[in-house]
Design a protein around this motif. Structure first.
Motif, PDB file in Angstrom:
ATOM      1  N   ALA A  24     115.588 -28.266  -3.652  1.00  0.00           N
ATOM      2  CA  ALA A  24     114.919 -27.639  -2.511  1.00  0.00           C
ATOM      3  C   ALA A  24     115.658 -28.022  -1.242  1.00  0.00           C
ATOM      4  O   ALA A  24     115.981 -29.196  -1.030  1.00  0.00           O
ATOM      5  N   SER A  25     115.935 -27.033  -0.425  1.00  0.00           N
ATOM      6  CA  SER A  25     116.655 -27.291   0.822  1.00  0.00           C
ATOM      7  C   SER A  25     115.969 -26.593   1.974  1.00  0.00           C
ATOM      8  O   SER A  25     115.192 -25.666   1.785  1.00  0.00           O
ATOM      9  N   GLY A  26     116.304 -27.039   3.181  1.00  0.00           N
ATOM     10  CA  GLY A  26     115.711 -26.468   4.379  1.00  0.00           C
ATOM     11  C   GLY A  26     114.890 -27.508   5.105  1.00  0.00           C
ATOM     12  O   GLY A  26     115.032 -28.704   4.890  1.00  0.00           O
ATOM     13  N   SER A  27     114.026 -27.013   5.962  1.00  0.00           N
ATOM     14  CA  SER A  27     113.197 -27.898   6.768  1.00  0.00           C
ATOM     15  C   SER A  27     111.993 -28.343   5.946  1.00  0.00           C
ATOM     16  O   SER A  27     110.960 -27.677   5.925  1.00  0.00           O
ATOM     17  N   ILE A  28     112.147 -29.462   5.255  1.00  0.00           N
ATOM     18  CA  ILE A  28     111.112 -29.947   4.329  1.00  0.00           C
ATOM     19  C   ILE A  28     110.713 -31.362   4.719  1.00  0.00           C
ATOM     20  O   ILE A  28     111.561 -32.250   4.777  1.00  0.00           O
ATOM     21  N   PHE A  29     109.422 -31.563   4.941  1.00  0.00           N
ATOM     22  CA  PHE A  29     108.922 -32.907   5.197  1.00  0.00           C
ATOM     23  C   PHE A  29     108.541 -33.588   3.890  1.00  0.00           C
ATOM     24  O   PHE A  29     108.832 -34.760   3.686  1.00  0.00           O
ATOM     25  N   SER A  30     107.897 -32.850   3.027  1.00  0.00           N
ATOM     26  CA  SER A  30     107.455 -33.432   1.763  1.00  0.00           C
ATOM     27  C   SER A  30     107.122 -32.319   0.786  1.00  0.00           C
ATOM     28  O   SER A  30     106.871 -31.181   1.171  1.00  0.00           O
ATOM     29  N   ILE A  31     107.120 -32.687  -0.487  1.00  0.00           N
ATOM     30  CA  ILE A  31     106.721 -31.775  -1.550  1.00  0.00           C
ATOM     31  C   ILE A  31     105.776 -32.528  -2.469  1.00  0.00           C
ATOM     32  O   ILE A  31     106.135 -33.608  -2.964  1.00  0.00           O
ATOM     33  N   ASN A  32     104.607 -31.987  -2.705  1.00  0.00           N
ATOM     34  CA  ASN A  32     103.649 -32.676  -3.553  1.00  0.00           C
ATOM     35  C   ASN A  32     104.127 -32.682  -5.004  1.00  0.00           C
ATOM     36  O   ASN A  32     104.415 -33.729  -5.572  1.00  0.00           O
ATOM     37  N   ALA A  33     104.218 -31.528  -5.602  1.00  0.00           N
ATOM     38  CA  ALA A  33     104.603 -31.438  -7.012  1.00  0.00           C
ATOM     39  C   ALA A  33     105.773 -30.480  -7.179  1.00  0.00           C
ATOM     40  O   ALA A  33     105.838 -29.448  -6.509  1.00  0.00           O
ATOM     41  N   MET A  34     106.676 -30.847  -8.057  1.00  0.00           N
ATOM     42  CA  MET A  34     107.760 -29.951  -8.445  1.00  0.00           C
ATOM     43  C   MET A  34     107.708 -29.789  -9.955  1.00  0.00           C
ATOM     44  O   MET A  34     107.332 -30.724 -10.675  1.00  0.00           O
ATOM     45  N   GLY A  35     108.074 -28.615 -10.415  1.00  0.00           N
ATOM     46  CA  GLY A  35     107.982 -28.420 -11.846  1.00  0.00           C
ATOM     47  C   GLY A  35     108.709 -27.185 -12.314  1.00  0.00           C
ATOM     48  O   GLY A  35     109.381 -26.504 -11.541  1.00  0.00           O
ATOM     49  N   TRP A  36     108.549 -26.941 -13.591  1.00  0.00           N
ATOM     50  CA  TRP A  36     109.191 -25.808 -14.254  1.00  0.00           C
ATOM     51  C   TRP A  36     108.140 -24.993 -14.994  1.00  0.00           C
ATOM     52  O   TRP A  36     107.265 -25.544 -15.670  1.00  0.00           O
ATOM     53  N   TYR A  37     108.273 -23.694 -14.836  1.00  0.00           N
ATOM     54  CA  TYR A  37     107.469 -22.732 -15.562  1.00  0.00           C
ATOM     55  C   TYR A  37     108.429 -21.824 -16.311  1.00  0.00           C
ATOM     56  O   TYR A  37     109.611 -21.769 -15.987  1.00  0.00           O
ATOM     57  N   ILE A  51     105.826 -32.591 -12.070  1.00  0.00           N
ATOM     58  CA  ILE A  51     105.819 -33.996 -11.678  1.00  0.00           C
ATOM     59  C   ILE A  51     105.437 -34.093 -10.215  1.00  0.00           C
ATOM     60  O   ILE A  51     105.946 -33.344  -9.368  1.00  0.00           O
ATOM     61  N   THR A  52     104.536 -35.010  -9.894  1.00  0.00           N
ATOM     62  CA  THR A  52     104.137 -35.200  -8.506  1.00  0.00           C
ATOM     63  C   THR A  52     105.105 -36.155  -7.813  1.00  0.00           C
ATOM     64  O   THR A  52     105.931 -36.818  -8.459  1.00  0.00           O
ATOM     65  N   SER A  53     104.969 -36.242  -6.505  1.00  0.00           N
ATOM     66  CA  SER A  53     105.821 -37.157  -5.756  1.00  0.00           C
ATOM     67  C   SER A  53     105.564 -38.609  -6.152  1.00  0.00           C
ATOM     68  O   SER A  53     106.440 -39.463  -6.008  1.00  0.00           O
ATOM     69  N   GLY A  54     104.391 -38.873  -6.696  1.00  0.00           N
ATOM     70  CA  GLY A  54     104.053 -40.217  -7.148  1.00  0.00           C
ATOM     71  C   GLY A  54     104.460 -40.501  -8.579  1.00  0.00           C
ATOM     72  O   GLY A  54     104.264 -41.626  -9.077  1.00  0.00           O
ATOM     73  N   GLY A  55     105.015 -39.483  -9.237  1.00  0.00           N
ATOM     74  CA  GLY A  55     105.522 -39.687 -10.589  1.00  0.00           C
ATOM     75  C   GLY A  55     104.577 -39.305 -11.714  1.00  0.00           C
ATOM     76  O   GLY A  55     104.889 -39.524 -12.891  1.00  0.00           O
ATOM     77  N   LYS A  56     103.437 -38.727 -11.376  1.00  0.00           N
ATOM     78  CA  LYS A  56     102.541 -38.267 -12.429  1.00  0.00           C
ATOM     79  C   LYS A  56     103.108 -37.012 -13.066  1.00  0.00           C
ATOM     80  O   LYS A  56     103.478 -36.068 -12.360  1.00  0.00           O
ATOM     81  N   ILE A  57     103.151 -36.977 -14.398  1.00  0.00           N
ATOM     82  CA  ILE A  57     103.801 -35.890 -15.130  1.00  0.00           C
ATOM     83  C   ILE A  57     102.802 -35.200 -16.051  1.00  0.00           C
ATOM     84  O   ILE A  57     101.981 -35.860 -16.697  1.00  0.00           O
TER      85      ILE A  57
END
Length: 120
Positions: A24-37, A51-57
């Motif tokens: 992910a690029s651009g003006s980003i402060f934070s992302i809660n969850a990233m994943g694949w569908y 996966i969340t920013s805290g590592g929950k999968i």
């Protein structure tokens, strides 16, 4: 402007491995969850893993023990290591960034998709 850029799809034989990346690029402060569908023609898009920013999968049952997600929060990048691939894993894989905060707006953002084809 925010972008999700995916890479790593392709054609592989059953039992083989592939590694997907999503940055992910651009003006980003934070992302809660990233994943694949993933999605196949005629079917709904389904969660593979997130996966969340805290590592929950959260893995889909169909990929547990075969797929591994990892995340680099500093780089806003997520990786998907796919092992022991099966023909039924064939699909377009989409990266998702949920709760992407730019400081002004929060998005649920999708990548353009990358094709994964597993031959039998």
């Amino acid at each position: 402007q925010v972008q999700l850029v995916e890479s790593g799809g392709g054609l592989v034989q059953a039992g083989g491995s592939l590694r997907l990346s999503c940055a992910a690029s651009g003006s980003i402060f934070s992302i809660n969850a990233m994943g694949w569908y993933r999605q196949v023609p005629g079917k709904q898009r389904e969660l593979v893993v997130a996966i969340t920013s805290g590592g929950k999968i959260n893995y889909a049952d169909s990929v547990k023990g075969r797929f591994t997600i990892s995340r680099d929060n500093a780089k806003n990048t997520v990786y998907l290591q796919m092992n022991s691939l099966k023909p039924e894993d064939t699909a377009v894989y989409y990266c998702n960034a949920d709760g992407l905060w730019t400081g002004k707006v929060m998005y649920n953002f999708w990548g353009q998709g990358t094709q994964v084809t597993v031959s039998s």
